[in-house]
Design a protein around this motif. Structure first.
Motif, PDB file in Angstrom:
ATOM      1  N   GLY A 137      29.870 -21.880  49.467  1.00  0.00           N
ATOM      2  CA  GLY A 137      30.099 -23.074  48.638  1.00  0.00           C
ATOM      3  C   GLY A 137      30.122 -22.800  47.152  1.00  0.00           C
ATOM      4  N   ILE A 138      30.195 -21.512  46.771  1.00  0.00           N
ATOM      5  CA  ILE A 138      30.194 -21.183  45.335  1.00  0.00           C
ATOM      6  C   ILE A 138      31.599 -20.759  44.927  1.00  0.00           C
ATOM      7  CG2 ILE A 138      29.195 -19.697  43.544  1.00  0.00           C
ATOM      8  CD1 ILE A 138      26.841 -19.253  45.634  1.00  0.00           C
ATOM      9  N   ASN A 139      32.237 -21.579  44.133  1.00  0.00           N
ATOM     10  CA  ASN A 139      33.579 -21.261  43.650  1.00  0.00           C
ATOM     11  C   ASN A 139      33.490 -20.776  42.218  1.00  0.00           C
ATOM     12  OD1 ASN A 139      35.282 -22.072  45.928  1.00  0.00           O
ATOM     13  ND2 ASN A 139      34.345 -24.068  45.563  1.00  0.00           N
ATOM     14  N   PRO A 140      34.413 -19.909  41.810  1.00  0.00           N
ATOM     15  CA  PRO A 140      34.317 -19.394  40.437  1.00  0.00           C
ATOM     16  C   PRO A 140      34.420 -20.516  39.409  1.00  0.00           C
ATOM     17  CG  PRO A 140      36.372 -18.709  41.491  1.00  0.00           C
ATOM     18  CD  PRO A 140      35.550 -19.355  42.540  1.00  0.00           C
ATOM     19  N   ALA A 141      33.693 -20.348  38.306  1.00  0.00           N
ATOM     20  CA  ALA A 141      33.724 -21.385  37.265  1.00  0.00           C
ATOM     21  C   ALA A 141      35.062 -21.398  36.563  1.00  0.00           C
ATOM     22  CB  ALA A 141      32.601 -21.121  36.264  1.00  0.00           C
ATOM     23  N   SER A 142      35.712 -20.262  36.506  1.00  0.00           N
ATOM     24  CA  SER A 142      37.006 -20.189  35.838  1.00  0.00           C
ATOM     25  C   SER A 142      38.116 -20.598  36.811  1.00  0.00           C
ATOM     26  CB  SER A 142      37.266 -18.761  35.352  1.00  0.00           C
ATOM     27  OG  SER A 142      38.593 -18.647  34.922  1.00  0.00           O
ATOM     28  N   ASP A 143      38.921 -21.524  36.368  1.00  0.00           N
ATOM     29  CA  ASP A 143      40.029 -21.929  37.224  1.00  0.00           C
ATOM     30  C   ASP A 143      41.357 -21.447  36.629  1.00  0.00           C
ATOM     31  OD1 ASP A 143      40.086 -23.520  35.059  1.00  0.00           O
ATOM     32  OD2 ASP A 143      39.891 -25.421  36.129  1.00  0.00           O
ATOM     33  N   ASP A 144      41.249 -20.343  35.894  1.00  0.00           N
ATOM     34  CA  ASP A 144      42.442 -19.794  35.240  1.00  0.00           C
ATOM     35  C   ASP A 144      43.536 -19.503  36.264  1.00  0.00           C
ATOM     36  OD1 ASP A 144      44.189 -18.638  33.481  1.00  0.00           O
ATOM     37  OD2 ASP A 144      43.280 -16.646  33.689  1.00  0.00           O
ATOM     38  N   ASP A 145      43.195 -18.759  37.261  1.00  0.00           N
ATOM     39  CA  ASP A 145      44.140 -18.511  38.341  1.00  0.00           C
ATOM     40  C   ASP A 145      43.327 -18.230  39.605  1.00  0.00           C
ATOM     41  OD1 ASP A 145      43.294 -15.847  38.305  1.00  0.00           O
ATOM     42  OD2 ASP A 145      44.797 -15.331  36.803  1.00  0.00           O
ATOM     43  N   GLU A 146      43.990 -17.812  40.647  1.00  0.00           N
ATOM     44  CA  GLU A 146      43.285 -17.630  41.918  1.00  0.00           C
ATOM     45  C   GLU A 146      42.259 -16.503  41.878  1.00  0.00           C
ATOM     46  OE1 GLU A 146      46.215 -17.123  44.900  1.00  0.00           O
ATOM     47  OE2 GLU A 146      46.793 -19.239  44.890  1.00  0.00           O
ATOM     48  N   SER A 147      42.402 -15.618  40.878  1.00  0.00           N
ATOM     49  CA  SER A 147      41.498 -14.471  40.834  1.00  0.00           C
ATOM     50  C   SER A 147      40.080 -14.862  40.419  1.00  0.00           C
ATOM     51  CB  SER A 147      42.034 -13.420  39.864  1.00  0.00           C
ATOM     52  OG  SER A 147      41.967 -13.930  38.549  1.00  0.00           O
ATOM     53  N   GLY A 148      39.911 -15.999  39.748  1.00  0.00           N
ATOM     54  CA  GLY A 148      38.585 -16.468  39.363  1.00  0.00           C
ATOM     55  C   GLY A 148      38.013 -15.812  38.118  1.00  0.00           C
ATOM     56  N   VAL A 149      38.800 -14.958  37.432  1.00  0.00           N
ATOM     57  CA  VAL A 149      38.270 -14.289  36.224  1.00  0.00           C
ATOM     58  C   VAL A 149      38.315 -15.266  35.050  1.00  0.00           C
ATOM     59  CG1 VAL A 149      38.995 -11.994  36.998  1.00  0.00           C
ATOM     60  CG2 VAL A 149      40.506 -13.339  35.514  1.00  0.00           C
ATOM     61  N   TRP A 150      37.514 -14.942  34.027  1.00  0.00           N
ATOM     62  CA  TRP A 150      37.507 -15.799  32.833  1.00  0.00           C
ATOM     63  C   TRP A 150      38.873 -15.798  32.162  1.00  0.00           C
ATOM     64  CZ3 TRP A 150      33.748 -18.938  33.099  1.00  0.00           C
ATOM     65  CH2 TRP A 150      32.445 -18.545  33.371  1.00  0.00           C
ATOM     66  N   LEU A 151      39.204 -16.898  31.570  1.00  0.00           N
ATOM     67  CA  LEU A 151      40.451 -17.015  30.805  1.00  0.00           C
ATOM     68  C   LEU A 151      40.327 -16.139  29.563  1.00  0.00           C
ATOM     69  CD1 LEU A 151      43.088 -18.713  30.694  1.00  0.00           C
ATOM     70  CD2 LEU A 151      41.851 -20.332  29.265  1.00  0.00           C
ATOM     71  N   SER A 152      41.301 -15.265  29.366  1.00  0.00           N
ATOM     72  CA  SER A 152      41.197 -14.352  28.224  1.00  0.00           C
ATOM     73  C   SER A 152      41.584 -15.068  26.936  1.00  0.00           C
ATOM     74  CB  SER A 152      42.112 -13.141  28.441  1.00  0.00           C
ATOM     75  OG  SER A 152      43.455 -13.566  28.382  1.00  0.00           O
ATOM     76  N   ALA A 153      41.097 -14.517  25.815  1.00  0.00           N
ATOM     77  CA  ALA A 153      41.402 -15.122  24.510  1.00  0.00           C
ATOM     78  C   ALA A 153      42.895 -15.071  24.238  1.00  0.00           C
ATOM     79  CB  ALA A 153      40.630 -14.390  23.420  1.00  0.00           C
TER      80      ALA A 153
END
Lengths: 601, 462
Positions: free
Chosen positions: A410-426
């Motif tokens: 039930g833990i989804n990544p906080a970043s919804d940038d794309d499917e990879s779940g990584v943080w949105l880059s600057a």
């Protein structure tokens, strides 16, 4: 235990050997305690042992006795000898009753964990207090407890009477690694001990469990013993026990056998110090309902979800690595036909998987915000940390497995940038139309790597694009240049800076900024809001990531205030003190629920 | 079957402790029926003691004409017992000991000369003694319960016994450290005082328990909804229905169980052993190991560690105190034609109340809530501490009123002494906020504000 060569033990070597108890003294193989040898950063130690980062002081406050400290000997022929290797082989039972061995055991395990953090992060890690040396009291008191105390700059390990004599928590690899990790995480993220959300309190416990577990899995002697002790018929080996049937080493089977076997061993006598988190986690099947259940709102129970998600990802990776050892296909329909694998290689693969996952887990701390962390944030931090050094998903797909495992709990990544779940880059942010360009004019790259004022200048200059609130107290906590080593041998240079924002507001003030507060809170009460971010700069001084929590985020702050209110905070001027591990660990054992709403606070 | 027409409640001034004598008055030929609920003290009422013997009730003054000041704390307890004998006409019908804390049962302790307060109460030959189920001598071996229940119960009861041993060790250690400080010309510290008090309060009180178990014609070990206890009380108290609302058994409520380890029932046994064996001057952890003088560079840490140890002991003893409080018997008397309701919950905290208030079967729970809404007298739980009057319970009392002239205004009684329990504002007993609420919304009788031998109140039950 494998004997080290003279070259390995040379005085010029960067490492020196120490014999330690592999898990805890209750874990035995052929009725003998299981020892292993670890290498820790080499230094000539003062009596204690007392080194450049750790100082063992063997004071027992219950009997008010100071035991004589172990004293290092001069290197023999240029070699640092393992001081207890011979005793471990000849008279292991006596060694377990030797306070000097206890002193060194606690020192070596702590030092190993510290070195592991520094290796993963690519820099020195400071403690969260002004001195350089963390104190260790291996026989601190006659009580079934062990904890890290920031205020006292110390790790305290208790002892208590057991069925076969005193039980020493300082001899448990699991306990020592766990407490050392508390101190290290505190050194990296001091505000993770702030009262915040159920996730943040649980994270400290869960993360420490994960580090201690993965560091145990990296000890081949231990995993080997676990394989032997499982006793399951489908894990029987042949050819003098040198082979193991790879067919039954699926993630699920390993959870049921090796992990639970380890859990049972680790939980035996030490369960009075730490409860049985691994056993509980190993039995926690994937499910998305836990996070909202009442019993998992307590930090120590919630931490079990985190541990379960991490360990499931770990086992999935191990399974894939093990399958890579055989040219035969594991997908054929005749599952009764064994696929024999070299036992040593299986152990190596498990150790490598543990080691790599440990690196990801530690490195991810650099990609977390300085305060109000959630499991979801940490998942994105892990995915980002690994993606930065391993561009693709790598041979064994650590990131997809972590993502899938956490999502299954039930833990989804906080970043919804794309499917990879990584943080949105600057750089991606700068590409968005609403985002204003970052300004680097007048910022000195060299200073940006070391100077908090330079980082603050960058922040101030870019407060609009970085969405900072300027009418609050803002402070840069740290600037840390680091060099990460990728699995393919390349170096990644980054600078990590943290800042916090703080403001005290009354309920009417909070109402004005659209933050809801429980009606029962006095209108004159000043409630402290904290927020902040982590800035990751690349080797050229350009911002790569800005991982942050907005100090006036209406929903998040309202949820946090609500959670804290329901747990007894903000009542009668109760101060917002940091988490006390002594109490937290005791609660873990006594498992007492709280009913703050029923009390006359 | 006759109904009682009135109730006289005497709240004895025992300092920090509880002692209530309930006298239900019946038309003849039934006469009066006397119930003693708790009789214990951990800190004497010094202001009252200073006024004795002048402040004694008339009959006691006549009985003890030669009594001279100063009156000791133990003598005061004997005088309370003598007064109970006087007021009850030499016969008690029911004795209730809500739980085994010293401040609730120390008065039941006996001595070999037969002069202690417990001997005096014993001579009043109670027909029935009511104790919580946790005191049942067969609680360890009751073969009539399901095996898992036996196992749990055995572990729980033995962990309570271990808590007593732990408390004993803590009390001894605190006393030793206070003495050491005194020898060095230093005052005791609030932490040490608190440790000594809480340790002393939770020790086994064996003499009192033994006396309680043997003084009555019958003993009822009760739990929530216990039918046996209810019918035994009914037989002695016609026209009165007694509802037993606590403590729940382990089967009834997991909440009381979570006061201590689920996995490790031996926690308290080990804690007790560790605390009694490993103390300064006691057994060394490593008998043959070399020891050192504390070097100057280590003093900073060792001093802190000594302090941390005391804090840790304090935290444990608080957990223990809560667990013991939660074995309290909770009684609700519904009496007379008027069916007035009198609630005596001992020191029960929310974990004990939880079953009655929210975990019992719905029908039963609704009935209980209805009864509680109609309570006329509430004996304030745990001397007015912060968590023994659950807000849910307080919210149910419908006769709360800020109007002092209200017809059926709630009455409350608290037996307490300030400055004894709790070092910080958060743990202080009695809790100022609670006392203010009691004063505002009920007719409060507070022994803390009184220097009388006992406080008396009467209730019409017609």
């Amino acid at each position: 235990m494998a004997k080290r060569t003279k070259a390995e033990l040379s005085e010029k070597s960067l490492l020196r050997p120490f014999t330690i108890v592999a898990q805890d003294p209750s874990v035995r193989l052929s009725k003998k305690p299981l020892f292993t040898q670890v290498m820790v950063p080499a230094e000539t130690l003062a009596p204690g042992p007392w080194g450049y980062r750790l100082q063992v002081i063997d004071y027992d406050s219950s009997t008010q006795t100071l035991y004589k400290a172990w004293a290092d000997t001069a290197p023999d022929e240029g070699c640092f000898e393992d001081p207890f290797a011979d005793s471990a082989a000849k008279d292991p039972e006596s060694l377990l009753q030797d306070p000097k061995f206890h002193q060194c055991n606690a020192y070596a395990i702590s030092m190993r964990i510290l070195a592991r953090f520094e290796q993963a992060l690519g820099r020195r890690v400071s403690w969260q207090f002004k001195t350089h040396q963390l104190k260790i009291a291996p026989h601190a008191f006659a009580e079934a407890n062990a904890y890290y105390s920031r205020r006292d700059e110390c790790l305290l390990f208790g002892y208590f009477p057991g069925k076969h004599g005193p039980v020493f928590s300082c001899l448990s690899h699991d306990v020592v690694a766990h407490e050392t990790t508390h101190a290290l995480v505190d050194g990296l993220r001091q505000r993770f001990l702030d009262p915040s959300s159920p996730d943040q309190a649980a994270f400290h416990e869960g993360f420490c469990d994960v580090v201690s577990l993965l560091s145990v899995f990296a000890l081949r002697d231990v995993v080997d013993a676990a394989l032997r002790l499982t006793g399951r018929s489908n894990l029987t080996t042949k050819l003098r026990r040198k082979l193991v049937n790879g067919r039954v080493l699926t993630a699920e089977a390993m959870r049921e056998s090796i992990l639970l076997s380890l859990a049972e061993q680790m939980g035996q006598e030490m369960s009075l110090v730490r409860g049985r988190p691994l056993r509980a986690s190993a039995r926690l099947s994937p499910g998305t309902q836990y996070l909202t259940q009442a019993e998992f709102q307590l930090p120590h129970r919630r931490g079990e979800i985190f541990v379960a998600a991490m360990m499931q990802a770990f086992l999935a990776v191990v399974e894939e690595r093990i399958r890579g050892l055989s040219a035969e296909s594991f997908d054929d329909t005749d599952t009764s036909r064994p696929i024999w694998l070299d036992r040593t290689r299986v152990l190596e693969e498990a150790a490598k998987a543990a080691d790599h996952l440990l690196t990801i887990a530690i490195r991810a701390l650099d990609y977390t915000m300085p305060v109000h962390l959630t499991f979801a944030d940490y998942l994105s931090a892990m995915l980002t940390a690994d993606r930065e050094v391993v561009g693709d998903d790598g041979l064994y797909g650590y990131r997809p497995k972590l993502l899938a495992s956490f999502q299954s709990y039930g833990i989804n990544p906080a970043s919804d940038d794309d499917e990879s779940g990584v943080w949105l880059s600057a750089s991606k942010l700068e590409g968005q139309s609403k985002f204003k360009k970052l300004r680097y004019g007048g910022i000195h790259f060299r200073s940006l790597q070391t100077d908090v004022d330079e980082v603050f200048r960058f922040l101030w200059e870019n407060r609009v694009p970085l969405e900072l609130t300027d009418e609050v107290y803002t402070r840069v906590l740290s600037v840390r240049p680091c060099v990460r080593l990728s699995p393919d041998g390349f170096f990644l240079q980054e600078t990590v800076a943290e800042y916090v924002q703080i403001i005290d507001l009354t309920p009417p003030d909070l109402h004005r900024v659209k933050i809801r507060v429980p009606k029962a809170i006095s209108r004159s009460m000043r409630i402290r809001l904290t927020g902040g971010g982590t800035l990751i700069f690349d080797e050229y001084g350009k911002l790569k990531f800005h991982v942050h929590n907005h100090v006036l985020h209406a929903r998040k702050q309202a949820e946090r205030i609500d959670f804290l209110w329901n747990n007894g905070w903000f009542r009668d001027g109760r101060s917002m003190t940091t988490v006390d591990f002594s109490g937290l660990h005791r609660q873990r054992i006594l498992d007492s629920p709280r009913f703050s709403e029923e009390a006359w606070q | 079957m006759s109904n009682p027409t009135s109730l006289t409640l005497r709240t004895y001034q025992v300092g920090f402790g509880d002692c209530f004598l309930l006298t239900f008055h019946y038309p003849s030929p039934t006469g009066d029926r006397h119930i003693l609920i708790d009789f214990g003290s951990t800190r004497a009422p010094n202001k009252l003691l200073a006024k004795l013997p002048a402040a004694l009730p008339k009959q006691l003054k006549k009985q003890f004409p030669g009594l001279k000041a100063p009156v000791s704390a133990s003598k005061h307890m004997e005088l309370v017992a003598e007064d109970i004998a006087v007021q009850s006409g030499g016969k008690l019908h029911v004795v209730v000991a809500t739980h085994r804390h010293k401040d609730h049962i120390s008065g039941f302790a006996t001595n070999t000369e037969g002069t202690a307060s417990g001997n005096i109460i014993r001579r009043l030959k109670p027909d029935l003694v009511v104790l919580p189920w946790t005191e049942h001598p067969k609680a360890k071996t009751d073969a009539e319960e399901a095996p898992s229940t036996i196992e749990n119960t055995r572990a729980f009861v033995s962990s309570l016994a271990a808590m007593n041993s732990f408390a004993d060790a803590i009390e001894k250690e605190a006393t030793r450290l206070i003495k050491l400080r005194a020898e060095a010309g230093r005052k005791s510290t609030p932490t040490l005082n608190s440790l000594q008090f809480m340790g002393e309060n939770s020790i086994a009180n064996k003499s009192a328990i033994k006396n309680l178990m043997t003084m009555g014609r019958k003993v009822a070990y009760v739990n929530f909804g216990s039918r046996e206890g209810k019918s035994a009380l009914h037989a002695l108290l016609p026209g009165i229905t007694t509802h037993i609302l606590g403590p729940p058994t382990l089967v009834q409520s997991e909440a009381i169980r979570t006061q201590r380890s689920r996995d490790n029932d031996e926690f308290w046994t080990l804690a007790a052993t560790a605390a009694s064996r490993f103390v300064a001057g006691g057994e060394l952890l490593f008998r043959d190991a070399e020891v050192s003088e504390i070097p100057p560079h280590a003093v900073w840490l060792t001093t802190r560690m000594d302090r941390m140890r005391l804090q840790s002991m304090s935290a444990l003893v608080r957990v223990l105190d809560d667990a013991m409080n939660n074995t309290s018997v909770i009684l609700l008397f519904e009496a007379g034609k008027a069916r007035k309701k009198f609630l005596f919950p001992g020191d029960a905290q929310i974990e004990n109340w939880l079953y009655a208030l929210s975990a019992a079967p719905v029908k039963e729970r609704n009935q209980i809530r209805k009864l509680l809404m109609d309570v006329d007298l509430y004996k304030v739980g745990h001397h007015g501490s912060l968590n023994a009057t659950p807000k849910t319970l307080w919210g149910l009392f419908e006769h709360r009123s800020s109007d002092v002239h209200a017809g059926r205004r709630l009455s409350t009684v608290v037996s307490t002494k300030s400055g004894v329990h709790g070092r910080t504002e958060a743990t202080r007993v009695p809790r100022t906020k609670l006392i203010n609420a009691l004063r505002h919304d009920s007719n409060l009788q507070n022994t803390n504000a009184s220097q009388q031998f006992f406080l008396e109140s009467k209730f019409d039950l017609q």
